[in-house]
Design a protein around this motif. Structure first.
Motif, PDB file in Angstrom:
ATOM      1  N   ALA A   1     -41.329 -39.909  61.243  1.00 43.97           N
ATOM      2  CA  ALA A   1     -40.035 -39.102  60.704  1.00 43.97           C
ATOM      3  C   ALA A   1     -39.335 -38.689  62.096  1.00 43.97           C
ATOM      4  CB  ALA A   1     -40.270 -38.240  59.812  1.00 43.97           C
ATOM      5  N   SER A   2     -40.144 -38.093  63.103  1.00 48.07           N
ATOM      6  CA  SER A   2     -39.483 -37.438  64.119  1.00 48.07           C
ATOM      7  C   SER A   2     -38.787 -38.679  64.954  1.00 48.07           C
ATOM      8  CB  SER A   2     -40.477 -36.483  64.732  1.00 48.07           C
ATOM      9  OG  SER A   2     -40.024 -36.001  66.015  1.00 48.07           O
ATOM     10  N   ALA A   3     -39.550 -39.568  65.070  1.00 47.97           N
ATOM     11  CA  ALA A   3     -39.037 -40.886  65.892  1.00 47.97           C
ATOM     12  C   ALA A   3     -37.859 -41.293  65.309  1.00 47.97           C
ATOM     13  CB  ALA A   3     -40.062 -41.877  65.904  1.00 47.97           C
ATOM     14  N   VAL A   4     -37.645 -41.496  63.798  1.00 47.65           N
ATOM     15  CA  VAL A   4     -36.374 -41.814  63.289  1.00 47.65           C
ATOM     16  C   VAL A   4     -35.375 -40.893  63.676  1.00 47.65           C
ATOM     17  CG1 VAL A   4     -35.319 -42.415  61.426  1.00 47.65           C
ATOM     18  CG2 VAL A   4     -37.314 -43.475  61.664  1.00 47.65           C
ATOM     19  N   ALA A   5     -35.629 -39.581  63.581  1.00 51.11           N
ATOM     20  CA  ALA A   5     -34.482 -38.702  63.548  1.00 51.11           C
ATOM     21  C   ALA A   5     -34.155 -38.633  65.061  1.00 51.11           C
ATOM     22  CB  ALA A   5     -35.198 -37.189  63.322  1.00 51.11           C
ATOM     23  N   CYS A   6     -34.994 -38.641  66.166  1.00 54.38           N
ATOM     24  CA  CYS A   6     -34.655 -38.812  67.523  1.00 54.38           C
ATOM     25  C   CYS A   6     -33.796 -40.026  67.696  1.00 54.38           C
ATOM     26  CB  CYS A   6     -35.766 -38.664  68.297  1.00 54.38           C
ATOM     27  SG  CYS A   6     -36.885 -37.134  68.576  1.00 54.38           S
ATOM     28  N   GLY A   7     -34.048 -41.209  67.119  1.00 57.12           N
ATOM     29  CA  GLY A   7     -33.380 -42.467  67.349  1.00 57.12           C
ATOM     30  C   GLY A   7     -31.961 -42.150  66.817  1.00 57.12           C
ATOM     31  N   ALA A   8     -32.056 -41.837  65.661  1.00 56.09           N
ATOM     32  CA  ALA A   8     -30.672 -41.466  65.114  1.00 56.09           C
ATOM     33  C   ALA A   8     -29.726 -40.751  65.789  1.00 56.09           C
ATOM     34  CB  ALA A   8     -30.621 -41.073  63.629  1.00 56.09           C
ATOM     35  N   ALA A   9     -30.372 -39.471  66.326  1.00 61.82           N
ATOM     36  CA  ALA A   9     -29.554 -38.412  67.244  1.00 61.82           C
ATOM     37  C   ALA A   9     -29.253 -39.319  68.546  1.00 61.82           C
ATOM     38  CB  ALA A   9     -30.524 -37.362  67.452  1.00 61.82           C
ATOM     39  N   ALA A  10     -30.047 -40.051  69.067  1.00 63.01           N
ATOM     40  CA  ALA A  10     -29.672 -40.722  70.441  1.00 63.01           C
ATOM     41  C   ALA A  10     -28.546 -41.615  70.341  1.00 63.01           C
ATOM     42  CB  ALA A  10     -30.869 -41.513  70.905  1.00 63.01           C
ATOM     43  N   LEU A  11     -28.567 -42.203  69.174  1.00 61.77           N
ATOM     44  CA  LEU A  11     -27.392 -43.349  68.980  1.00 61.77           C
ATOM     45  C   LEU A  11     -26.004 -42.569  68.601  1.00 61.77           C
ATOM     46  CD1 LEU A  11     -28.968 -46.350  66.819  1.00 61.77           C
ATOM     47  CD2 LEU A  11     -29.065 -45.716  69.523  1.00 61.77           C
ATOM     48  N   TRP A  12     -26.368 -41.366  67.886  1.00 57.87           N
ATOM     49  CA  TRP A  12     -25.170 -40.625  67.676  1.00 57.87           C
ATOM     50  C   TRP A  12     -24.250 -40.189  68.865  1.00 57.87           C
ATOM     51  CZ3 TRP A  12     -22.745 -36.116  68.523  1.00 57.87           C
ATOM     52  CH2 TRP A  12     -21.853 -35.587  67.641  1.00 57.87           C
ATOM     53  N   LEU A  13     -25.046 -39.690  69.752  1.00 59.10           N
ATOM     54  CA  LEU A  13     -24.236 -39.402  71.041  1.00 59.10           C
ATOM     55  C   LEU A  13     -23.494 -40.637  71.424  1.00 59.10           C
ATOM     56  CD1 LEU A  13     -27.349 -37.644  72.668  1.00 59.10           C
ATOM     57  CD2 LEU A  13     -25.176 -36.533  71.437  1.00 59.10           C
ATOM     58  N   GLY A  14     -22.237 -40.387  71.733  1.00 58.50           N
ATOM     59  CA  GLY A  14     -21.279 -41.235  72.215  1.00 58.50           C
ATOM     60  C   GLY A  14     -20.692 -42.097  71.159  1.00 58.50           C
ATOM     61  N   GLU A  15     -21.006 -41.888  69.823  1.00 54.60           N
ATOM     62  CA  GLU A  15     -20.409 -42.920  68.898  1.00 54.60           C
ATOM     63  C   GLU A  15     -19.134 -42.261  68.629  1.00 54.60           C
ATOM     64  OE1 GLU A  15     -19.542 -45.553  66.428  1.00 54.60           O
ATOM     65  OE2 GLU A  15     -21.636 -45.557  67.237  1.00 54.60           O
ATOM     66  N   ARG A  16     -18.025 -43.280  68.179  1.00 53.57           N
ATOM     67  CA  ARG A  16     -16.843 -42.923  68.163  1.00 53.57           C
ATOM     68  C   ARG A  16     -16.248 -43.020  66.534  1.00 53.57           C
ATOM     69  NH1 ARG A  16     -13.948 -41.757  72.906  1.00 53.57           N
ATOM     70  NH2 ARG A  16     -15.285 -42.492  74.879  1.00 53.57           N
TER      71      ARG A  16
ATOM     72  N   LEU B   1     -29.079 -40.109  58.274  1.00 51.61           N
ATOM     73  CA  LEU B   1     -30.300 -40.810  58.500  1.00 51.61           C
ATOM     74  C   LEU B   1     -31.199 -39.881  59.077  1.00 51.61           C
ATOM     75  CD1 LEU B   1     -32.582 -42.970  58.451  1.00 51.61           C
ATOM     76  CD2 LEU B   1     -31.127 -43.767  60.661  1.00 51.61           C
ATOM     77  N   ALA B   2     -30.591 -39.040  59.956  1.00 45.73           N
ATOM     78  CA  ALA B   2     -31.435 -38.033  60.635  1.00 45.73           C
ATOM     79  C   ALA B   2     -31.898 -36.999  59.734  1.00 45.73           C
ATOM     80  CB  ALA B   2     -30.406 -37.528  62.020  1.00 45.73           C
ATOM     81  N   ALA B   3     -31.032 -36.471  58.985  1.00 42.57           N
ATOM     82  CA  ALA B   3     -31.186 -35.423  58.064  1.00 42.57           C
ATOM     83  C   ALA B   3     -32.383 -35.683  57.163  1.00 42.57           C
ATOM     84  CB  ALA B   3     -29.956 -35.033  57.247  1.00 42.57           C
ATOM     85  N   ALA B   4     -32.390 -37.025  56.601  1.00 43.26           N
ATOM     86  CA  ALA B   4     -33.221 -37.570  55.667  1.00 43.26           C
ATOM     87  C   ALA B   4     -34.537 -37.468  56.533  1.00 43.26           C
ATOM     88  CB  ALA B   4     -32.961 -38.803  55.203  1.00 43.26           C
ATOM     89  N   ALA B   5     -34.813 -37.990  57.770  1.00 47.46           N
ATOM     90  CA  ALA B   5     -35.963 -38.026  58.507  1.00 47.46           C
ATOM     91  C   ALA B   5     -36.419 -36.709  58.807  1.00 47.46           C
ATOM     92  CB  ALA B   5     -35.554 -38.936  59.798  1.00 47.46           C
ATOM     93  N   LEU B   6     -35.491 -36.052  59.103  1.00 49.07           N
ATOM     94  CA  LEU B   6     -36.062 -34.411  59.360  1.00 49.07           C
ATOM     95  C   LEU B   6     -36.558 -33.654  58.202  1.00 49.07           C
ATOM     96  CD1 LEU B   6     -32.886 -33.040  61.491  1.00 49.07           C
ATOM     97  CD2 LEU B   6     -35.302 -33.903  62.410  1.00 49.07           C
ATOM     98  N   ALA B   7     -35.973 -33.904  57.127  1.00 47.16           N
ATOM     99  CA  ALA B   7     -36.530 -33.564  55.746  1.00 47.16           C
ATOM    100  C   ALA B   7     -38.014 -33.800  55.474  1.00 47.16           C
ATOM    101  CB  ALA B   7     -35.773 -33.831  54.472  1.00 47.16           C
ATOM    102  N   VAL B   8     -38.400 -35.399  55.972  1.00 46.19           N
ATOM    103  CA  VAL B   8     -39.486 -35.995  55.532  1.00 46.19           C
ATOM    104  C   VAL B   8     -40.608 -35.157  56.762  1.00 46.19           C
ATOM    105  CG1 VAL B   8     -41.050 -37.792  56.015  1.00 46.19           C
ATOM    106  CG2 VAL B   8     -38.961 -38.012  54.641  1.00 46.19           C
TER     107      VAL B   8
END
Length: 345
Positions: free
Chosen positions: A210-225, A236-243
């Protein structure tokens, strides 16, 4: 000499009776809180802590999870959203190279010699988490490298249609192997005799994944326009963090029941709770909830949440390594964990 843990005798020199003598056969049962008040072997550790450098191994595990999850999320975005997600897909494919490059360097450094790293390729054992993990890393590294190379060729305009097709083809096995790369490290730790890691193996795997998915989503969020895609990544990050938080609660219950909770009472446990769980999971969830309730999405708020997730994810893994070493060094923890009530069902 004084010993900070419950012991039967202060040392062999002045011990009037040996462990196992008649005076010690009536070993007290664990307390209601799961702690151990019984005798130990003169207060000496029964286990040797794993010879890991917490920052090095924790860094490798963090990069493995980040790379694997980034490859998985990028592939799903590419298949489901196509050209609209091109920017996130590109970032995900390049981020996936962190484990094969920096992560592998950290792994070789921890082994102290490249020969030990190469020796892991000599066998393939289905019963060995280390062997399975080695081949997952090898397979993922090859697929991620091919995907990134094809993506680079497409970005440079070299046969773009062919390059995009090659990148997508290589990204599919990279996504599958990336899912394994994100969680196999939990199995690797849980397979050892270290009490904290072995006490809640399923919850540890859930938290790592779950932490990996949250980190992956956060990393891809950076720079997303694209606002719509950014919103999906936040969800997706929020759901992973809840898990992750649910896994943390399950872990805490298991730690108390199996008597390893005292290992989390020191500095490593504090870092895990304050930085790993608090900063890395609870705070971003609160920021996401606040932005949704306010109906507006300040970029600075999303950036803060994404960075907090990444910092917390790294701190979580490092603190778990340190707390595991503490659980092996403390005889009151290791002796309690060795009791029959902790045997698998």
């Amino acid at each position: 000499m004084s010993v900070p843990y419950p012991v039967a005798r202060s040392g062999p020199e002045d011990a009037p009776a040996r462990p196992g003598s008649a005076s010690e056969r009536n070993m007290p049962a664990p307390g209601h809180d799961g702690s151990w008040d019984g005798p130990t072997y003169y207060g000496r550790p029964a286990l040797k802590p794993a010879p890991f450098e917490a920052e090095v191994v924790g860094g490798y595990i963090f990069l493995a999870g980040l790379s694997g999850a980034s490859a998985l999320i990028a592939t799903v975005a590419d298949v489901t959203m196509g050209e609209r997600a091109a920017g996130a897909v590109r970032r995900g494919r390049y981020t996936a190279l962190l484990a094969p490059t920096i992560g592998s360097a950290l792994l070789v450094y921890d082994l102290h010699t490249p020969e030990r790293f190469f020796n892991m390729f000599r066998v393939a054992k289905a019963t060995s988490p280390m062997s399975i993990g080695t081949w997952i890393l090898v397979g993922f590294s090859g697929c991620a490298a091919l995907t990134a190379a094809a993506q680079y060729a497409s970005d440079r305009g070299a046969a773009p249609h062919t390059a995009r097709a090659a990148a997508r083809a290589a990204s599919l096995p990279a996504a599958v192997l990336g899912a394994g790369l994100s969680t196999y490290t939990a199995a690797l730790l849980a397979a050892t005799s270290t009490p904290l890691w072995a006490a809640a193996p399923r919850a540890l795997a859930v938290r790592f994944g779950a932490s990996a998915v949250a980190c992956g989503a956060a990393a891809l969020w950076l720079g997303e326009r694209d606002g719509g895609l950014a919103r999906r990544l936040e969800t997706l990050a929020a759901a992973a963090l809840a898990v992750d938080l649910a896994g943390d609660a399950v872990s805490a219950i298991a730690y108390r029941r199996k008597g390893v909770a005292p290992a989390m009472a020191g500095p490593a446990g504090t870092v895990e709770k304050v930085v790993g769980t608090g900063l890395g999971a609870a705070l971003p969830l609160a920021l996401y909830a606040a932005s949704r309730l306010a109906g507006r999405r300040p970029p600075a708020l999303g950036t803060l949440a994404a960075l907090a997730i990444l910092v917390g994810g790294a701190a979580f893994r490092t603190s778990v390594i340190r707390a595991g070493a503490t659980s092996a060094e403390r005889p009151d923890v290791s002796f309690r964990f060795m009791q029959p009530d902790n045997l698998p069902d």
